[in-house]
Design a protein around this motif. Sequence first.
Motif, mmCIF file in Angstrom:
data_model
loop_
_atom_site.group_PDB
_atom_site.id
_atom_site.type_symbol
_atom_site.label_atom_id
_atom_site.label_comp_id
_atom_site.label_asym_id
_atom_site.label_seq_id
_atom_site.Cartn_x
_atom_site.Cartn_y
_atom_site.Cartn_z
ATOM 1 N N PHE A 224 28.092 22.759 57.052
ATOM 2 C CA PHE A 224 27.587 21.390 57.215
ATOM 3 C C PHE A 224 26.373 21.204 56.322
ATOM 4 O O PHE A 224 25.739 22.182 55.872
ATOM 5 C CB PHE A 224 27.193 21.127 58.676
ATOM 6 C CG PHE A 224 28.372 21.034 59.602
ATOM 7 C CD1 PHE A 224 29.000 19.815 59.808
ATOM 8 C CD2 PHE A 224 28.849 22.167 60.262
ATOM 9 C CE1 PHE A 224 30.080 19.728 60.676
ATOM 10 C CE2 PHE A 224 29.917 22.071 61.119
ATOM 11 C CZ PHE A 224 30.549 20.852 61.337
ATOM 12 N N GLU A 225 26.077 19.962 56.059
ATOM 13 C CA GLU A 225 24.907 19.659 55.249
ATOM 14 C C GLU A 225 23.633 20.126 55.930
ATOM 15 O O GLU A 225 22.692 20.575 55.287
ATOM 16 C CB GLU A 225 24.822 18.154 54.978
ATOM 17 C CG GLU A 225 25.998 17.628 54.153
ATOM 18 C CD GLU A 225 25.931 16.121 53.996
ATOM 19 O OE1 GLU A 225 25.014 15.504 54.618
ATOM 20 O OE2 GLU A 225 26.757 15.543 53.279
ATOM 21 N N ARG A 226 23.602 19.973 57.259
ATOM 22 C CA ARG A 226 22.447 20.428 58.038
ATOM 23 C C ARG A 226 22.969 21.176 59.258
ATOM 24 O O ARG A 226 24.074 20.906 59.750
ATOM 25 C CB ARG A 226 21.571 19.257 58.472
ATOM 26 C CG ARG A 226 20.811 18.608 57.332
ATOM 27 C CD ARG A 226 19.860 17.544 57.842
ATOM 28 N NE ARG A 226 20.566 16.413 58.457
ATOM 29 C CZ ARG A 226 19.938 15.395 59.029
ATOM 30 N NH1 ARG A 226 18.602 15.385 59.118
ATOM 31 N NH2 ARG A 226 20.643 14.401 59.539
ATOM 32 N N ASN A 247 30.136 15.730 58.273
ATOM 33 C CA ASN A 247 30.873 16.091 57.043
ATOM 34 C C ASN A 247 30.579 17.547 56.711
ATOM 35 O O ASN A 247 29.438 17.912 56.470
ATOM 36 C CB ASN A 247 30.471 15.173 55.887
ATOM 37 C CG ASN A 247 31.300 15.432 54.641
ATOM 38 O OD1 ASN A 247 32.426 15.927 54.726
ATOM 39 N ND2 ASN A 247 30.748 15.109 53.485
ATOM 40 N N ALA A 248 31.602 18.355 56.752
ATOM 41 C CA ALA A 248 31.500 19.769 56.400
ATOM 42 C C ALA A 248 32.352 20.031 55.150
ATOM 43 O O ALA A 248 33.347 19.331 54.913
ATOM 44 C CB ALA A 248 31.950 20.653 57.549
ATOM 45 N N ARG A 301 27.350 20.825 70.468
ATOM 46 C CA ARG A 301 27.673 21.844 69.468
ATOM 47 C C ARG A 301 29.070 21.540 68.916
ATOM 48 O O ARG A 301 30.039 21.435 69.675
ATOM 49 C CB ARG A 301 27.635 23.244 70.060
ATOM 50 C CG ARG A 301 26.237 23.649 70.518
ATOM 51 C CD ARG A 301 26.206 25.084 70.988
ATOM 52 N NE ARG A 301 24.881 25.468 71.424
ATOM 53 C CZ ARG A 301 23.922 25.934 70.610
ATOM 54 N NH1 ARG A 301 24.172 26.052 69.306
ATOM 55 N NH2 ARG A 301 22.750 26.278 71.084
ATOM 56 N N VAL A 302 29.125 21.403 67.561
ATOM 57 C CA VAL A 302 30.363 21.014 66.886
ATOM 58 C C VAL A 302 30.828 22.164 65.994
ATOM 59 O O VAL A 302 30.029 22.774 65.269
ATOM 60 C CB VAL A 302 30.156 19.733 66.056
ATOM 61 C CG1 VAL A 302 31.449 19.346 65.335
ATOM 62 C CG2 VAL A 302 29.693 18.591 66.945
ATOM 63 N N PRO A 310 42.933 34.284 58.594
ATOM 64 C CA PRO A 310 42.552 33.630 59.860
ATOM 65 C C PRO A 310 41.600 32.468 59.570
ATOM 66 O O PRO A 310 40.959 32.448 58.532
ATOM 67 C CB PRO A 310 41.865 34.743 60.623
ATOM 68 C CG PRO A 310 41.255 35.608 59.553
ATOM 69 C CD PRO A 310 42.231 35.576 58.394
ATOM 70 N N PRO A 311 41.486 31.505 60.457
ATOM 71 C CA PRO A 311 40.631 30.341 60.220
ATOM 72 C C PRO A 311 39.164 30.736 60.222
ATOM 73 O O PRO A 311 38.744 31.625 60.956
ATOM 74 C CB PRO A 311 40.966 29.408 61.368
ATOM 75 C CG PRO A 311 41.474 30.293 62.450
ATOM 76 C CD PRO A 311 42.177 31.438 61.771
ATOM 77 N N MET A 312 38.371 30.024 59.406
ATOM 78 C CA MET A 312 36.936 30.220 59.363
ATOM 79 C C MET A 312 36.257 29.010 60.039
ATOM 80 O O MET A 312 36.736 27.873 59.959
ATOM 81 C CB MET A 312 36.457 30.342 57.908
ATOM 82 C CG MET A 312 37.088 31.501 57.144
ATOM 83 S SD MET A 312 36.575 33.107 57.760
ATOM 84 C CE MET A 312 34.867 33.102 57.255
ATOM 85 N N ILE A 313 35.137 29.284 60.692
ATOM 86 C CA ILE A 313 34.474 28.251 61.500
ATOM 87 C C ILE A 313 33.043 28.070 61.035
ATOM 88 O O ILE A 313 32.312 29.057 60.845
ATOM 89 C CB ILE A 313 34.489 28.606 62.990
ATOM 90 C CG1 ILE A 313 35.924 28.800 63.491
ATOM 91 C CG2 ILE A 313 33.791 27.530 63.820
ATOM 92 C CD1 ILE A 313 36.013 29.273 64.920
ATOM 93 N N GLY A 314 32.657 26.817 60.861
ATOM 94 C CA GLY A 314 31.272 26.452 60.616
ATOM 95 C C GLY A 314 30.702 25.719 61.841
ATOM 96 O O GLY A 314 31.441 25.104 62.615
ATOM 97 N N HIS A 315 29.387 25.798 62.029
ATOM 98 C CA HIS A 315 28.768 25.245 63.246
ATOM 99 C C HIS A 315 27.604 24.335 62.888
ATOM 100 O O HIS A 315 26.917 24.537 61.890
ATOM 101 C CB HIS A 315 28.246 26.383 64.139
ATOM 102 C CG HIS A 315 29.278 27.417 64.469
ATOM 103 N ND1 HIS A 315 30.172 27.292 65.486
ATOM 104 C CD2 HIS A 315 29.553 28.629 63.874
ATOM 105 C CE1 HIS A 315 30.948 28.352 65.535
ATOM 106 N NE2 HIS A 315 30.588 29.195 64.562
ATOM 107 N N CYS A 316 27.404 23.340 63.759
ATOM 108 C CA CYS A 316 26.204 22.514 63.707
ATOM 109 C C CYS A 316 25.914 21.982 65.111
ATOM 110 O O CYS A 316 26.778 22.028 65.993
ATOM 111 C CB CYS A 316 26.337 21.360 62.712
ATOM 112 S SG CYS A 316 27.362 19.992 63.299
ATOM 113 N N THR A 317 24.716 21.491 65.259
ATOM 114 C CA THR A 317 24.284 20.940 66.563
ATOM 115 C C THR A 317 23.860 19.487 66.381
ATOM 116 O O THR A 317 23.083 19.178 65.450
ATOM 117 C CB THR A 317 23.122 21.750 67.136
ATOM 118 O OG1 THR A 317 23.539 23.110 67.307
ATOM 119 C CG2 THR A 317 22.691 21.187 68.495
ATOM 120 N N VAL A 318 24.373 18.603 67.265
ATOM 121 C CA VAL A 318 24.001 17.186 67.254
ATOM 122 C C VAL A 318 23.176 16.913 68.510
ATOM 123 O O VAL A 318 23.666 17.086 69.629
ATOM 124 C CB VAL A 318 25.245 16.274 67.213
ATOM 125 C CG1 VAL A 318 24.810 14.804 67.223
ATOM 126 C CG2 VAL A 318 26.090 16.586 65.980
#
Length: 780
Positions: A224-226, A247-248, A301-302, A310-318
């Motif tokens: 994510f951008e942030r 937007n990731a 938490r998104v 295998p799938p890769m996961i990115g994380h961010c918090t709103v």
Amino acid sequence: MISFLGAQQFLFFLLHTFWEVGRSQVHYSVPEEAKHGTFVGRIAQDLGLEVGELISRLFRVVSKGRRDYLEVNVQNGILFVNSRIDREELCGRSPVCSIHLEVIVDKPLQVFHVEVEIKDINDNPPLFPVKEQKLFIPESRLLDSRFPVEGASDSDIGSNALLSYRLSASDYFILEIKSKNDQKEEVPEHHLILSATDGGKPELTGTVQLLITVLDVNDNAPTFERSEYEVKIMENAAPGTLVIRLNASDADEGTNREILYSFNSLAPPVIKDKFHINADTGEISIQGHLDFEDVNSYEIRVDATDKGTPPMIGHCTVLVEVQDANDNVPNISVTSLSLPVREDAPPGTVIASIRVSDRDSGPNGQVTCSLSSPGPFTLVSTFRNYYSLVLEGSVDRERVPAYELVVTARDGGKPALWTTAGVSVAIEDVNDNAPAFEQPVYTVFVKENNPPGSHIFTVSASDPDAQENALVSYSLVERRVGERPLSSYVSVHSESGKVYALQPLDHEELELLQFQVSARDAGFPPLGSNVSLQVFVLDENDNPPVVLPPHSGSGAAGVAATELVSQSVTAGHVVAKIRAVDADSGYNAWLSYELQPELGVGRSPFRVGLYTGEISLTRALEESDGPRQTLLVLVKDHGEPALSTTATVRVSVVENGQTSKAFSGASGISAKAGMGKEPALVDVNVYLIIAICSVSSLLVLSLLLYVALRCSSPPQASYGPSKPTLVCSSEMGSWSYSQQRRQVCSGEGAAKNDLMAFSPNLPPCPVSGERGQKQNPMFR
């Protein structure tokens, strides 16, 4: 200047009262989880109350919307812990937690405010949302790669909730520290323990086990951008409102860069209830109703997951901050009513305690309270959102028995919201009004010879007070009437006010009876007033005429005297005069005389004056008349029916110059004396008639003037042994006079004799009786 100073003093009194009410606040503190019976404070002593008066003054403690966490021992006035207090259950994560108590005592009503602060203790360990978190790490991840791990939470506050983390020993992973080791990962799976320790004393620790699996696939995770986004949204936002568009990006190619957005699997259910995320666009929108008063912020938490294998996961918090809207109407609670209010309550008396609240915050939750509708009442702010309804003037139940007050609470929002509550203030009666009669004096006319126990009048007094304060009882004001007590003549019924004559009244004995009746209420202390009654006893024709000596038959041997008449007297000569009196008055005492004819006797030479009673000759005496004659004179009054009596006159005819010694001792009148007195008697009668006419004329003029004055002015009370001045006429056209014995009684004094002239030519006087009841007129 006097009124200005009075207003200043009254204002000072009110300010002093409001200060006394508002300053009654005490603050205590107690740690949570304190045992039952833990001492909090000497509340009675700190509030300035006497411990011995707590029970009699109905001492009580009210905790609005709370359980009975705290209690007061009314025997010693100590505040203690009554049940378990869990600060986290009571106030959540609010930095300030306190229990507000209202302390109320009656007689008089006083309201005190007590704040008990609940201190936090380190009684909650850090907690992770799950017992095991799984991380999937591709083998190609570079050094210093970071992998988010769900942290722990602590229900305590302050230093008790300050968490620090440490990771169990590992050759490949460190906690928040970048590693300079360039070696490759060879172990496919790692088991680590993540610990969280709070800053309390003693410290409390929570742990979670990390299972790390190394994957050998897609080597770029979405980013994510942030790492953290902050969003503000109004609580009244409609469902479907966009919160944020995430937007990731992914550095891989093909399907490995295609991203799907979702809430973290460990997100609490409330997140999924209130928000929706579009898996393809990353748009988060509202799908439930937000309420600032329930939850004012959300941490979402998104995860951004690519479609690689295998799938890769990115994380961010709103971080979503819910902003307050003025959507809650103020609430009013009226408690501790001290009703009804006594009408003698002094200004400054506290009537009720009023609490206002608003679930909104900031200006939207700032409530002001006002009082409308007329009345001597005001609102005084005593504590945060607490007001006292205070009496600021005097009240009078007889003027206003109750007040309907309206309390209005208005918040500071734009537009403002408000609510109202009605307070009914009833005024309790005190005995401040004495019974009152319609007039100070009543005049009553009663015929004599009334039956014993007859009702002669009814007195009635009204009392504007209520209940027993308006319950009126009547009694006589006892005094002496001559030699006898007043209660032997009349009585009054204590409840109805009816006045009764206990015995027949005699006009000849008692012409006027004056007395007072007392009316007294049942209040404490009782109040009373008196009214005067003038009872005129009207004459009835119950006494026959009485002939006075010497023709009454009361002389020697019980026979009438003998009148001596010379044979040579001429017509018009007065032989004798009948004197009679009547104990009655007015026309009942007006006497007339008639000469009764004798059987077998021709024309009598005698006649009698109709109203004078003088027996005279109608002609000269003749031998045929005989030497002796007995005359029967009928004396009759003018009553209805008329009463009469007879007088016997014996006449003895003697020759000229002769003196009868036999009759001179009995009659005391000689022929010579009779001849000599004839002109004298006529002169006396003429003079008497002239004098009576003169006196009657003067009396008529005086009475006309009196009647005119009496009709133009209200009756006044008259006391003392005086004669009544009311004089009335009858239908007769003649007049007479009567000398009799009268008594006028007003409860004191002795009887008096009088000589009164009666004029029938006056118009009848108005008669007042019991409630307009007509009475027979009294003639004089």
